[in-house]
Design a protein around this motif. Structure first.
Motif, short mmCIF file in Angstrom:
data_model
loop_
_atom_site.label_atom_id
_atom_site.label_comp_id
_atom_site.label_asym_id
_atom_site.label_seq_id
_atom_site.Cartn_x
_atom_site.Cartn_y
_atom_site.Cartn_z
N VAL A 1 0.83 -1.21 0.00
CA VAL A 1 0.00 0.00 0.00
C VAL A 1 0.87 1.25 0.00
N ILE A 2 1.90 1.28 0.84
CA ILE A 2 2.79 2.44 0.88
C ILE A 2 3.48 2.62 -0.47
N GLY A 3 3.93 1.54 -1.06
CA GLY A 3 4.59 1.62 -2.36
C GLY A 3 3.65 2.10 -3.46
N ALA A 4 2.38 1.71 -3.36
CA ALA A 4 1.40 2.14 -4.37
C ALA A 4 1.02 3.61 -4.19
N VAL A 5 0.95 4.06 -2.95
CA VAL A 5 0.55 5.44 -2.68
C VAL A 5 1.66 6.42 -3.06
N VAL A 6 2.88 6.08 -2.70
CA VAL A 6 4.02 6.95 -3.01
C VAL A 6 4.60 6.47 -4.33
N LYS A 7 4.38 7.26 -5.36
CA LYS A 7 4.75 6.83 -6.71
C LYS A 7 6.24 6.52 -6.85
N GLY A 8 7.07 7.24 -6.16
CA GLY A 8 8.51 7.02 -6.26
C GLY A 8 8.98 5.75 -5.60
N LEU A 9 8.12 5.12 -4.83
CA LEU A 9 8.51 3.90 -4.12
C LEU A 9 7.86 2.66 -4.75
N PHE A 10 7.80 2.64 -6.07
CA PHE A 10 7.22 1.49 -6.77
C PHE A 10 7.96 0.21 -6.42
N TRP A 11 9.26 0.30 -6.24
CA TRP A 11 10.06 -0.88 -5.90
C TRP A 11 9.62 -1.46 -4.56
N LEU A 12 9.14 -0.63 -3.65
CA LEU A 12 8.66 -1.11 -2.36
C LEU A 12 7.40 -1.95 -2.54
N ALA A 13 6.53 -1.55 -3.45
CA ALA A 13 5.33 -2.33 -3.74
C ALA A 13 5.70 -3.68 -4.33
#
Length: 49
Positions: free
Chosen positions: A17-29
């Protein structure tokens, strides 16, 4: 053991969810999805044996 696996699954969902919300953190998703699937598979295999 099941409680620990459920906790890990919740953490991985939060990462997705955090990776999806913060566009720059796609790798986290992506990492969250991979870890979620690995934990779910591990729990399913342990449960069946």
């Amino acid at each position: 053991m099941i409680g620990f696996l459920v906790l890990l699954l919740i953490i991985w969902i939060a990462l997705v969810v955090i990776g999806a919300v913060v566009k720059g953190l796609f790798w986290l998703a992506v990492i969250g999805v991979v870890l979620f699937l690995a934990t779910a598979a591990f729990g399913w295999i342990r449960r069946r044996t």
